[in-house]
Write a protein that holds these residues in place. Sequence first.
Motif, PDB file in Angstrom:
ATOM      1  N   GLY A 679       0.826  -1.200   0.000  1.00 44.66           N
ATOM      2  CA  GLY A 679       0.000   0.000   0.000  1.00 44.66           C
ATOM      3  C   GLY A 679       0.859   1.249   0.000  1.00 44.66           C
ATOM      4  N   TRP A 680       0.253   2.372   0.347  1.00 43.96           N
ATOM      5  CA  TRP A 680       0.956   3.641   0.361  1.00 43.96           C
ATOM      6  C   TRP A 680       0.308   4.518   1.403  1.00 43.96           C
ATOM      7  CZ3 TRP A 680      -1.938   1.392  -3.350  1.00 43.96           C
ATOM      8  CH2 TRP A 680      -3.161   1.983  -3.678  1.00 43.96           C
ATOM      9  N   ASP A 681       0.995   5.585   1.795  1.00 40.80           N
ATOM     10  CA  ASP A 681       0.437   6.475   2.812  1.00 40.80           C
ATOM     11  C   ASP A 681      -0.938   6.927   2.336  1.00 40.80           C
ATOM     12  OD1 ASP A 681       2.806   6.220   4.117  1.00 40.80           O
ATOM     13  OD2 ASP A 681       3.506   8.271   3.747  1.00 40.80           O
ATOM     14  N   GLY A 682      -1.925   6.724   3.184  1.00 41.43           N
ATOM     15  CA  GLY A 682      -3.262   7.179   2.800  1.00 41.43           C
ATOM     16  C   GLY A 682      -4.061   6.123   2.070  1.00 41.43           C
ATOM     17  N   SER A 683      -3.466   4.959   1.772  1.00 50.65           N
ATOM     18  CA  SER A 683      -4.261   3.930   1.093  1.00 50.65           C
ATOM     19  C   SER A 683      -5.139   3.195   2.102  1.00 50.65           C
ATOM     20  CB  SER A 683      -3.375   2.937   0.334  1.00 50.65           C
ATOM     21  OG  SER A 683      -2.630   2.124   1.228  1.00 50.65           O
ATOM     22  N   ASP A 684      -4.884   3.424   3.408  1.00 50.94           N
ATOM     23  CA  ASP A 684      -5.720   2.879   4.477  1.00 50.94           C
ATOM     24  C   ASP A 684      -5.923   1.377   4.338  1.00 50.94           C
ATOM     25  OD1 ASP A 684      -6.000   5.403   5.535  1.00 50.94           O
ATOM     26  OD2 ASP A 684      -7.728   5.874   4.266  1.00 50.94           O
ATOM     27  N   GLY A 685      -4.856   0.676   4.053  1.00 50.93           N
ATOM     28  CA  GLY A 685      -4.951  -0.779   3.982  1.00 50.93           C
ATOM     29  C   GLY A 685      -5.702  -1.282   2.771  1.00 50.93           C
ATOM     30  N   LYS A 686      -6.129  -0.353   1.909  1.00 49.32           N
ATOM     31  CA  LYS A 686      -6.836  -0.759   0.694  1.00 49.32           C
ATOM     32  C   LYS A 686      -5.868  -1.571  -0.166  1.00 49.32           C
ATOM     33  CE  LYS A 686      -7.866   2.517  -2.057  1.00 49.32           C
ATOM     34  NZ  LYS A 686      -8.238   3.846  -2.461  1.00 49.32           N
ATOM     35  N   ALA A 687      -6.320  -2.726  -0.625  1.00 49.79           N
ATOM     36  CA  ALA A 687      -5.400  -3.594  -1.354  1.00 49.79           C
ATOM     37  C   ALA A 687      -5.112  -3.042  -2.735  1.00 49.79           C
ATOM     38  CB  ALA A 687      -5.992  -4.993  -1.475  1.00 49.79           C
ATOM     39  N   GLY A 688      -3.913  -3.329  -3.211  1.00 50.49           N
ATOM     40  CA  GLY A 688      -3.534  -2.899  -4.552  1.00 50.49           C
ATOM     41  C   GLY A 688      -3.697  -4.031  -5.548  1.00 50.49           C
ATOM     42  N   TRP A 689      -4.544  -5.016  -5.215  1.00 57.01           N
ATOM     43  CA  TRP A 689      -4.700  -6.188  -6.082  1.00 57.01           C
ATOM     44  C   TRP A 689      -6.074  -6.198  -6.724  1.00 57.01           C
ATOM     45  CZ3 TRP A 689      -0.076  -8.181  -6.459  1.00 57.01           C
ATOM     46  CH2 TRP A 689       0.794  -8.128  -5.362  1.00 57.01           C
ATOM     47  N   PRO A 690      -6.202  -6.861  -7.878  1.00 56.58           N
ATOM     48  CA  PRO A 690      -7.550  -7.049  -8.437  1.00 56.58           C
ATOM     49  C   PRO A 690      -8.449  -7.687  -7.373  1.00 56.58           C
ATOM     50  CG  PRO A 690      -5.891  -7.744 -10.024  1.00 56.58           C
ATOM     51  CD  PRO A 690      -5.158  -7.428  -8.750  1.00 56.58           C
ATOM     52  N   LYS A 691      -9.704  -7.300  -7.408  1.00 51.36           N
ATOM     53  CA  LYS A 691     -10.644  -7.658  -6.346  1.00 51.36           C
ATOM     54  C   LYS A 691     -10.616  -9.159  -6.000  1.00 51.36           C
ATOM     55  CE  LYS A 691     -13.781  -5.831  -3.701  1.00 51.36           C
ATOM     56  NZ  LYS A 691     -12.829  -5.474  -2.677  1.00 51.36           N
ATOM     57  N   PHE A 692     -10.699 -10.017  -6.995  1.00 48.93           N
ATOM     58  CA  PHE A 692     -10.836 -11.428  -6.647  1.00 48.93           C
ATOM     59  C   PHE A 692      -9.505 -12.104  -6.327  1.00 48.93           C
ATOM     60  CE2 PHE A 692      -9.938 -12.038 -11.064  1.00 48.93           C
ATOM     61  CZ  PHE A 692      -9.421 -13.307 -11.187  1.00 48.93           C
ATOM     62  N   TRP A 693      -8.371 -11.356  -6.434  1.00 48.22           N
ATOM     63  CA  TRP A 693      -7.080 -11.898  -5.967  1.00 48.22           C
ATOM     64  C   TRP A 693      -6.942 -11.720  -4.456  1.00 48.22           C
ATOM     65  CZ3 TRP A 693      -2.207 -10.557  -9.365  1.00 48.22           C
ATOM     66  CH2 TRP A 693      -2.454 -10.846 -10.710  1.00 48.22           C
ATOM     67  N   GLU A 694      -7.613 -10.673  -3.942  1.00 48.09           N
ATOM     68  CA  GLU A 694      -7.303 -10.160  -2.603  1.00 48.09           C
ATOM     69  C   GLU A 694      -7.217 -11.240  -1.529  1.00 48.09           C
ATOM     70  OE1 GLU A 694      -9.857  -6.984  -1.326  1.00 48.09           O
ATOM     71  OE2 GLU A 694      -9.325  -5.827  -3.124  1.00 48.09           O
ATOM     72  N   LYS A 695      -8.232 -12.118  -1.500  1.00 47.54           N
ATOM     73  CA  LYS A 695      -8.291 -13.132  -0.435  1.00 47.54           C
ATOM     74  C   LYS A 695      -7.142 -14.137  -0.537  1.00 47.54           C
ATOM     75  CE  LYS A 695     -12.429 -15.080  -0.728  1.00 47.54           C
ATOM     76  NZ  LYS A 695     -13.277 -14.349  -1.703  1.00 47.54           N
ATOM     77  N   HIS A 696      -6.543 -14.251  -1.715  1.00 40.89           N
ATOM     78  CA  HIS A 696      -5.602 -15.353  -1.954  1.00 40.89           C
ATOM     79  C   HIS A 696      -4.134 -14.914  -1.954  1.00 40.89           C
ATOM     80  CE1 HIS A 696      -9.206 -17.512  -3.110  1.00 40.89           C
ATOM     81  NE2 HIS A 696      -9.516 -16.496  -3.887  1.00 40.89           N
ATOM     82  N   VAL A 697      -3.908 -13.610  -2.004  1.00 38.42           N
ATOM     83  CA  VAL A 697      -2.536 -13.113  -2.046  1.00 38.42           C
ATOM     84  C   VAL A 697      -1.942 -13.149  -0.643  1.00 38.42           C
ATOM     85  CG1 VAL A 697      -1.108 -11.084  -2.488  1.00 38.42           C
ATOM     86  CG2 VAL A 697      -3.035 -11.578  -3.992  1.00 38.42           C
ATOM     87  N   ARG A 698      -0.713 -13.670  -0.516  1.00 36.32           N
ATOM     88  CA  ARG A 698      -0.021 -13.603   0.774  1.00 36.32           C
ATOM     89  C   ARG A 698       1.230 -12.748   0.609  1.00 36.32           C
ATOM     90  NH1 ARG A 698       0.250 -19.816   2.193  1.00 36.32           N
ATOM     91  NH2 ARG A 698      -0.101 -19.899  -0.061  1.00 36.32           N
ATOM     92  N   VAL A 699       1.366 -11.749   1.479  1.00 29.54           N
ATOM     93  CA  VAL A 699       2.550 -10.884   1.388  1.00 29.54           C
ATOM     94  C   VAL A 699       3.168 -10.742   2.767  1.00 29.54           C
ATOM     95  CG1 VAL A 699       1.521  -9.572  -0.507  1.00 29.54           C
ATOM     96  CG2 VAL A 699       1.377  -8.674   1.812  1.00 29.54           C
ATOM     97  N   GLU A 700       4.461 -10.424   2.781  1.00 36.59           N
ATOM     98  CA  GLU A 700       5.153 -10.276   4.054  1.00 36.59           C
ATOM     99  C   GLU A 700       6.328  -9.323   3.897  1.00 36.59           C
ATOM    100  OE1 GLU A 700       6.876 -13.239   7.521  1.00 36.59           O
ATOM    101  OE2 GLU A 700       6.937 -13.889   5.442  1.00 36.59           O
ATOM    102  N   GLY A 701       6.507  -8.444   4.886  1.00 31.22           N
ATOM    103  CA  GLY A 701       7.722  -7.646   4.972  1.00 31.22           C
ATOM    104  C   GLY A 701       7.693  -6.298   4.257  1.00 31.22           C
ATOM    105  N   PHE A 702       6.516  -5.872   3.787  1.00 31.66           N
ATOM    106  CA  PHE A 702       6.457  -4.584   3.078  1.00 31.66           C
ATOM    107  C   PHE A 702       6.004  -3.477   4.014  1.00 31.66           C
ATOM    108  CE2 PHE A 702       5.949  -7.656  -0.340  1.00 31.66           C
ATOM    109  CZ  PHE A 702       6.867  -7.177  -1.255  1.00 31.66           C
ATOM    110  N   SER A 703       6.477  -2.268   3.710  1.00 29.97           N
ATOM    111  CA  SER A 703       5.921  -1.099   4.390  1.00 29.97           C
ATOM    112  C   SER A 703       5.262  -0.243   3.312  1.00 29.97           C
ATOM    113  CB  SER A 703       7.036  -0.331   5.100  1.00 29.97           C
ATOM    114  OG  SER A 703       8.039  -0.015   4.160  1.00 29.97           O
ATOM    115  N   PRO A 704       4.361   0.647   3.711  1.00 25.74           N
ATOM    116  CA  PRO A 704       3.690   1.461   2.691  1.00 25.74           C
ATOM    117  C   PRO A 704       4.680   2.335   1.914  1.00 25.74           C
ATOM    118  CG  PRO A 704       2.580   1.630   4.821  1.00 25.74           C
ATOM    119  CD  PRO A 704       3.877   0.921   5.072  1.00 25.74           C
ATOM    120  N   ALA A 705       4.398   2.538   0.637  1.00 23.39           N
ATOM    121  CA  ALA A 705       5.143   3.518  -0.151  1.00 23.39           C
ATOM    122  C   ALA A 705       4.762   4.914   0.338  1.00 23.39           C
ATOM    123  CB  ALA A 705       4.803   3.365  -1.628  1.00 23.39           C
ATOM    124  N   MET A 706       5.568   5.902  -0.054  1.00 22.57           N
ATOM    125  CA  MET A 706       5.211   7.283   0.312  1.00 22.57           C
ATOM    126  C   MET A 706       3.898   7.655  -0.331  1.00 22.57           C
ATOM    127  SD  MET A 706       8.581   9.631   0.192  1.00 22.57           S
ATOM    128  CE  MET A 706       9.713   8.808  -0.889  1.00 22.57           C
TER     129      MET A 706
END
Length: 706
Positions: A679-706
């Motif tokens: 995500g990015w500052d202000g994205s409020d946890g909104k996913a950056g993935w296509p809607k139906f990917w969201e539940k299946h994507v696993r990510v680790e170790g990222f911080s928000p972009a500026m």
Amino acid sequence: MRALSLLLVLSSLAEAVSVGQRRKVVQSFNVRRTKSSDTTPLQVGNGNFAFGADVTGLQTFKPYAIMSTWGWHNFSLPTTPGQTSIDDYTGLQMWTHGRLVTYEVPNPAQNDISNWLRENPHRLNLASVGFDFGRQNVTEDDLQNKAQELDMWTGRLSSSFVYDGSPVKVETWADPDSDTIAVNVNSKALRQGLGLFFDFPYPDNQKFNAPFVGHFNLTSKHSTALEQLTSNSAGIQHTLDATTYYTHISWTGHGKITAPTDGTHRHTFTSSQTNVQLTITFSPSPNLQHPTTHSGVTSSSRSWWQTFWTRGAFIDLSSVPEDPRARDLQQRIILSKYLTAVNSASYYTPQESGLVNNGWNGKFHLEMTLWHTLPFARWNHLALFRRSQPSMYHQFLPSALARAKMQGYAGARWGKMSDPSGRSAPGDINALLIWQQPHPLYFAEVEWRASPGGDDMRTTLARWEEVVDATADFMASYAWWNASTGVYDLGPPMYPVSENTNPNVTRNPAFELAYWRFGLDVAVRWRERLGKPVPAEWVKVRDGLAPLPMVDGTYAVYEGIEGMWTSNATTNDHPAMAGIYGLLPPPASGTPLDVDALRKTAAKIKELWALDFSYGWDFAMLAMNSLRLGDPEQAVEYLLHPIFQFDDAGYPVGGSRVPTPYFPNSASLLIATAMMAGGWDGSDGKAGWPKFWEKHVRVEGFSPAM
Ligand SMILES: *[C@@H]1O[C@H](CO)[C@@H](O)[C@H](O)[C@H]1NC(C)=O
Ligand SMILES: *[C@@H]1O[C@H](CO)[C@@H](O)[C@H](O)[C@H]1NC(C)=O
Ligand SMILES: *[C@@H]1O[C@H](CO)[C@@H](O)[C@H](O)[C@H]1NC(C)=O
Ligand SMILES: *[C@@H]1O[C@H](CO)[C@@H](O)[C@H](O)[C@H]1NC(C)=O
Ligand SMILES: *[C@@H]1O[C@H](CO)[C@@H](O)[C@H](O)[C@H]1NC(C)=O
Ligand SMILES: *[C@@H]1O[C@H](CO)[C@@H](O)[C@H](O)[C@H]1NC(C)=O
């Protein structure tokens, strides 16, 4: 209370991607080949050194390169009267807001020294190491059962083939800590005349050397000297004009190196065993700085790569069902991570072609350093980011201060097409491009955000302070107060990100104005964090910059551009207006961006832009713009655009304008996917993935972009 902490543990577990799972994902994209590619090698390397192999695991049939950050060469200076020294080069003066300013552009009265400065120094292909069959005219077609696999989890390249009825097995590894490869060859054929050759090329002055670098038939222009060191080791000194470096070779068991007697530089190694291990180190110094062994290299490689894959951030798309795009994107991500670690994690900005071959005479470009270097910070590989940051800027600071001073500006003006000397090669675009100037401020801010806190943050502040000050001083001094409009102008003369405008009329380009504001905001915050006074000039310029240029409710390339969106001349090269919301965060001060205009601009670019004439990183920039505009579907479409191509081994295809590989593409893909994941500052946890990917994507170790 207990239930709550259990929930927290569960949710963090759900986020984690286990070591076993990471390994499975990485190895599922291990590259396999059954013949040599005509355009790209398979590489092992460490960011400052890389070895490019053909299907034999060496450089038997295709002379792919062995390149480094230190191996450079100069041809002799011109002998033309008045152009015999680099101090003779004067550049050219151009009128700049009522005064004459000297720019490092080619001077037609000094063609020879201008060309020399552009073509020198150039990066060397250090050597070629391949199989010697003991007879002539063996071709790749004479080998049977060719197969190879690059295991990205360990950094091992395994190759095998059958020669004259004998199976040959080869392993090729690179040392993470020195410019060394370890080679293991297993075959009965070693007893029947199969050996290795070590050959050395001489460079040329061509802008692009792709797919191969240097010439093996210019043998009289350079020399090699073999020195037997022990019964198991030898050194080869290679001298090309003023450049000398050494190849140190050691082997296990019985073996022998023979110097050529035919005037070439092709040394041969033979062994009477069926298994031999060689350790080959390249060095500018005759003494080995980091002596190592074959098993030292293989065990370091295993542990380095495993740490790289397990400690860095990770995206696992393997559970996304029924969408082939997820696998395509995952493959691009994994191969880009491997290749940028091998080619781009260097002490300087890498070339666009990394350590694969030479573009722009082997030099690097300071405006591209943002793409190349940022992924290491965004994917949690801060140590790789810090190989060049901020040390590269500190090293170039004296020449950048001198450049600004010569032109009558304060602070440091960073060069463009460069080399370890910090010189900026003569060129119209090289001298007039300005978007590389704020990059150190972007890096400083990214490192600040990545620092865990406390002492580390104070170190980060101190480390960048001098570079931040000098950068902001130049930016404030470069902006020109236009009394009739009452704003600070950028240019003319200048080239914007899209290098296709007339520099004499280019004023106030959208991206550069936004970037100046961003940079000066960072510089002001840096001073505040340090508890030091903020120079009034920085604030005055930041707050007085010309407004972003607009045409018909869209952001335009630059102020006063003719035919924006109606002439095809305005809709090709880099669509940098997408960068003001893609690469840069919304402004922290001053007039906010007009979101309707951003949307309308994105739509116009999608409709009209000549993307088949684009450099690939445009797609990642457009993808990041789409993310902030709330359209992750479009972001994925851009990242898989048919013009944005990667080959079977993940090398970014150059496209219509540059040879392959063109690594800004790989780097920009990693920056965009880090933004999807973190995500990015202000994205409020909104996913950056296509809607139906969201539940299946696993990510680790990222911080928000500026
Ligand atoms: C090439 O020449 C330049 C200019 O004299 C010098 O700064 C640089 O060190 C030289 N590089 C090599 C590799 O000889
Ligand atoms: C820009 O102006 C300079 C003189 O200051 C001239 O030499 C050059 O040709 C002009 N460039 C273009 C693209 O018109
Ligand atoms: C190798 O091929 C060249 C060119 O086809 C030929 O002239 C030469 O005789 C061949 N050498 C051998 C040893 O077969
Ligand atoms: C020398 O090698 C180059 C490739 O590096 C080739 O283009 C050229 O034709 C060769 N010249 C001769 C005389 O064989
Ligand atoms: C001041 O800005 C205006 C509008 O951009 C421009 O036309 C004019 O040439 C500028 N003045 C100078 C002296 O550059
Ligand atoms: C613009 O279109 C014209 C006419 O079709 C064409 O000749 C020209 O090459 C195009 N220019 C660009 C920059 O695409």
